[in-house]
Motif scaffolding. Structure first.
Motif, PDB file in Angstrom:
ATOM      1  N   GLN A  51     -29.394 -21.311 -61.258  1.00  0.00           N
ATOM      2  CA  GLN A  51     -30.591 -20.969 -61.757  1.00  0.00           C
ATOM      3  C   GLN A  51     -31.826 -21.551 -61.053  1.00  0.00           C
ATOM      4  O   GLN A  51     -32.953 -20.940 -60.796  1.00  0.00           O
ATOM      5  CB  GLN A  51     -30.621 -21.399 -63.181  1.00  0.00           C
ATOM      6  CG  GLN A  51     -31.728 -20.376 -64.028  1.00  0.00           C
ATOM      7  CD  GLN A  51     -31.500 -19.149 -64.088  1.00  0.00           C
ATOM      8  OE1 GLN A  51     -30.609 -18.580 -64.309  1.00  0.00           O
ATOM      9  NE2 GLN A  51     -32.749 -18.132 -63.951  1.00  0.00           N
ATOM     10  N   THR A  52     -31.597 -22.798 -60.533  1.00  0.00           N
ATOM     11  CA  THR A  52     -32.834 -23.299 -59.733  1.00  0.00           C
ATOM     12  C   THR A  52     -33.137 -22.738 -58.456  1.00  0.00           C
ATOM     13  O   THR A  52     -34.456 -22.401 -58.405  1.00  0.00           O
ATOM     14  CB  THR A  52     -32.203 -24.995 -59.259  1.00  0.00           C
ATOM     15  OG1 THR A  52     -31.925 -25.632 -60.388  1.00  0.00           O
ATOM     16  CG2 THR A  52     -33.196 -25.529 -58.197  1.00  0.00           C
ATOM     17  N   ARG A  79     -36.008 -27.957 -54.814  1.00  0.00           N
ATOM     18  CA  ARG A  79     -37.025 -27.071 -54.372  1.00  0.00           C
ATOM     19  C   ARG A  79     -37.881 -27.532 -53.391  1.00  0.00           C
ATOM     20  O   ARG A  79     -38.352 -27.073 -52.375  1.00  0.00           O
ATOM     21  CB  ARG A  79     -37.778 -26.626 -55.646  1.00  0.00           C
ATOM     22  CG  ARG A  79     -37.166 -25.600 -56.633  1.00  0.00           C
ATOM     23  CD  ARG A  79     -38.252 -25.276 -57.531  1.00  0.00           C
ATOM     24  NE  ARG A  79     -38.474 -26.062 -58.649  1.00  0.00           N
ATOM     25  CZ  ARG A  79     -37.834 -26.005 -59.788  1.00  0.00           C
ATOM     26  NH1 ARG A  79     -36.708 -25.173 -60.058  1.00  0.00           N
ATOM     27  NH2 ARG A  79     -38.033 -26.889 -60.656  1.00  0.00           N
ATOM     28  N   TRP A 132     -31.288 -33.233 -65.117  1.00  0.00           N
ATOM     29  CA  TRP A 132     -31.292 -32.105 -64.056  1.00  0.00           C
ATOM     30  C   TRP A 132     -32.716 -31.358 -63.717  1.00  0.00           C
ATOM     31  O   TRP A 132     -32.937 -30.938 -62.425  1.00  0.00           O
ATOM     32  CB  TRP A 132     -30.485 -31.037 -64.453  1.00  0.00           C
ATOM     33  CG  TRP A 132     -30.440 -29.855 -63.699  1.00  0.00           C
ATOM     34  CD1 TRP A 132     -30.519 -28.370 -63.883  1.00  0.00           C
ATOM     35  CD2 TRP A 132     -29.633 -29.616 -62.330  1.00  0.00           C
ATOM     36  NE1 TRP A 132     -30.342 -27.610 -62.957  1.00  0.00           N
ATOM     37  CE2 TRP A 132     -29.750 -28.430 -61.802  1.00  0.00           C
ATOM     38  CE3 TRP A 132     -29.052 -30.730 -61.467  1.00  0.00           C
ATOM     39  CZ2 TRP A 132     -29.421 -27.950 -60.779  1.00  0.00           C
ATOM     40  CZ3 TRP A 132     -28.597 -30.337 -60.092  1.00  0.00           C
ATOM     41  CH2 TRP A 132     -28.912 -29.092 -59.622  1.00  0.00           C
ATOM     42  N   PRO A 133     -33.700 -31.196 -64.684  1.00  0.00           N
ATOM     43  CA  PRO A 133     -35.083 -30.671 -64.211  1.00  0.00           C
ATOM     44  C   PRO A 133     -35.739 -31.304 -63.042  1.00  0.00           C
ATOM     45  O   PRO A 133     -36.104 -30.745 -62.387  1.00  0.00           O
ATOM     46  CB  PRO A 133     -35.804 -30.708 -65.643  1.00  0.00           C
ATOM     47  CG  PRO A 133     -34.778 -30.800 -66.684  1.00  0.00           C
ATOM     48  CD  PRO A 133     -33.495 -31.549 -66.138  1.00  0.00           C
ATOM     49  N   SER A 172     -33.575 -30.386 -59.916  1.00  0.00           N
ATOM     50  CA  SER A 172     -34.128 -29.329 -59.508  1.00  0.00           C
ATOM     51  C   SER A 172     -35.459 -29.352 -58.752  1.00  0.00           C
ATOM     52  O   SER A 172     -35.399 -28.447 -57.929  1.00  0.00           O
ATOM     53  CB  SER A 172     -34.139 -28.218 -60.821  1.00  0.00           C
ATOM     54  OG  SER A 172     -33.019 -28.054 -61.372  1.00  0.00           O
ATOM     55  N   ASN A 173     -36.463 -30.160 -59.258  1.00  0.00           N
ATOM     56  CA  ASN A 173     -37.495 -30.187 -58.454  1.00  0.00           C
ATOM     57  C   ASN A 173     -37.323 -30.816 -56.978  1.00  0.00           C
ATOM     58  O   ASN A 173     -37.926 -30.422 -56.096  1.00  0.00           O
ATOM     59  CB  ASN A 173     -38.577 -31.218 -59.231  1.00  0.00           C
ATOM     60  CG  ASN A 173     -39.161 -30.383 -60.525  1.00  0.00           C
ATOM     61  OD1 ASN A 173     -39.343 -29.290 -60.329  1.00  0.00           O
ATOM     62  ND2 ASN A 173     -39.530 -31.125 -61.434  1.00  0.00           N
ATOM     63  N   TRP A 190     -25.351 -29.945 -63.651  1.00  0.00           N
ATOM     64  CA  TRP A 190     -26.219 -29.157 -64.149  1.00  0.00           C
ATOM     65  C   TRP A 190     -26.464 -29.258 -65.642  1.00  0.00           C
ATOM     66  O   TRP A 190     -27.705 -28.965 -66.341  1.00  0.00           O
ATOM     67  CB  TRP A 190     -26.039 -27.681 -63.982  1.00  0.00           C
ATOM     68  CG  TRP A 190     -25.293 -27.460 -62.597  1.00  0.00           C
ATOM     69  CD1 TRP A 190     -26.138 -27.368 -61.450  1.00  0.00           C
ATOM     70  CD2 TRP A 190     -24.128 -27.621 -61.997  1.00  0.00           C
ATOM     71  NE1 TRP A 190     -25.357 -27.311 -60.154  1.00  0.00           N
ATOM     72  CE2 TRP A 190     -24.187 -27.494 -60.735  1.00  0.00           C
ATOM     73  CE3 TRP A 190     -23.067 -27.869 -62.693  1.00  0.00           C
ATOM     74  CZ2 TRP A 190     -22.936 -27.458 -59.767  1.00  0.00           C
ATOM     75  CZ3 TRP A 190     -21.494 -28.088 -61.816  1.00  0.00           C
ATOM     76  CH2 TRP A 190     -21.679 -27.751 -60.385  1.00  0.00           C
ATOM     77  N   ASP A 231     -34.861 -19.211 -59.958  1.00  0.00           N
ATOM     78  CA  ASP A 231     -36.255 -19.690 -60.478  1.00  0.00           C
ATOM     79  C   ASP A 231     -37.046 -19.757 -59.387  1.00  0.00           C
ATOM     80  O   ASP A 231     -38.463 -19.455 -59.391  1.00  0.00           O
ATOM     81  CB  ASP A 231     -36.025 -20.955 -61.391  1.00  0.00           C
ATOM     82  CG  ASP A 231     -35.561 -20.363 -62.796  1.00  0.00           C
ATOM     83  OD1 ASP A 231     -35.293 -19.300 -63.050  1.00  0.00           O
ATOM     84  OD2 ASP A 231     -35.129 -21.372 -63.369  1.00  0.00           O
TER      85      ASP A 231
END
Length: 284
Positions: free
Chosen positions: A47-48, A279, A271-272, A275-276, A266, A51
């Protein structure tokens, strides 16, 4: 994270037939090489990338899904299959080869053997250069996932999940965490529990997991691309020492320690934030 089944296709390449899923979004592509009991029809940890607008290419590794065991049995062999699949689909460059769990060695091999294809490497709860798994786990897995028993094993898992889902999750999480499984299960949200139930109900091992256990991870040289390594000290499937060994051997690497309670990074509360970091890493 999602375990919902997805539609797949097959490609007949010079190296053999390979099953794959290509979720196109118009941007750069990442190649996901999933771990044990997974196939291209299952989405995990993608999903990362979705998105962020990346297209995601997911091949089924040898012996999983509709990829025959003979299609690139070794890590180097399937690295070449991955390159051939990219050529077949018109992909000349991938933003990252993402190796999850037992798919880690293949992601690294793809980066080493095809540096003109792979810009970066991301390793998530990945098997490193150390022996894996331990002897008791190896022996039990050879019995549980032998050709004559693999179907029975997963039928039993699905029956337990269907009739007593809480017990089923505790049993399965017991092999994936160093913490008490009941504690890990209690900490999960209702949504995360449902995700795991859907994932475990669709997993199959085919001949793939026994191949993972038996395959010699052939030496392919050193990864020179920037590499992001993500792992948890609570991982009961792939010990954190694998991540530390990877960080010490990959020159341009960054090790990010996850606070996850299990192999499933995950599902962690951090995890948020991770995820950053992913990215930012992909953006260079």
């Amino acid at each position: 994270m999602t375990g919902v089944a997805r539609l797949t296709a097959t490609a007949d390449l010079e190296h053999g037939t390979v099953e794959y899923r290509f979720d196109q979004r118009g941007g750069s592509t990442v190649v996901m090489l999933h771990g044990g009991h997974m196939h291209a029809g299952l989405a995990l940890g993608e999903q990362t990338f979705a998105d962020a607008g990346y297209s995601v290419l997911v091949p089924s590794r040898p012996g999983y899904g509709r990829t025959p065991l003979a299609t690139g049995t070794t890590t180097s062999g399937f690295a070449d299959v991955t390159r051939a699949l990219c050529d077949h689909l018109g992909i000349t460059r991938v933003a990252a080869a993402v190796g999850v769990s037992a798919g880690g060695p293949t992601a690294m091999a793809t980066a080493v053997r095809h540096p003109d294809l792979v810009e970066r490497v991301i390793l998530q709860s990945a098997v490193g250069p150390l022996p894996w798994p331990d002897t008791p786990t190896r022996l039990a897995a050879r019995l549980a996932f032998a050709p004559a028993t693999e179907h029975l094993t997963w039928s039993a898992v699905r029956a337990i999940i269907r009739t007593t889902p809480g017990l089923g999750l505790r049993m399965l999480l017991g092999d994936l965490t160093t913490l008490p499984a009941r504690r890990v299960l209690t900490a999960l949200t209702a949504e995360d529990r449902q995700t795991l139930l859907e994932l475990f109900s669709r997993m199959r091992s085919g001949q793939g997991f026994r191949n993972d256990l038996a395959a010699i991870r052939d030496r392919v040289g050193r990864v020179t691309q920037p590499t992001l390594i993500i792992a948890s000290r609570n991982d009961g499937s792939v010990p954190f020492t694998h991540a530390e060994a990877l960080a010490s051997t990959v020159q341009h690497s960054n090790l990010v320690e996850s606070a996850a309670d299990s192999h499933f990074i995950w599902l962690s509360r951090d995890w948020p934030a991770i995820s950053n970091k992913i990215r930012d890493f992909l953006a260079g």
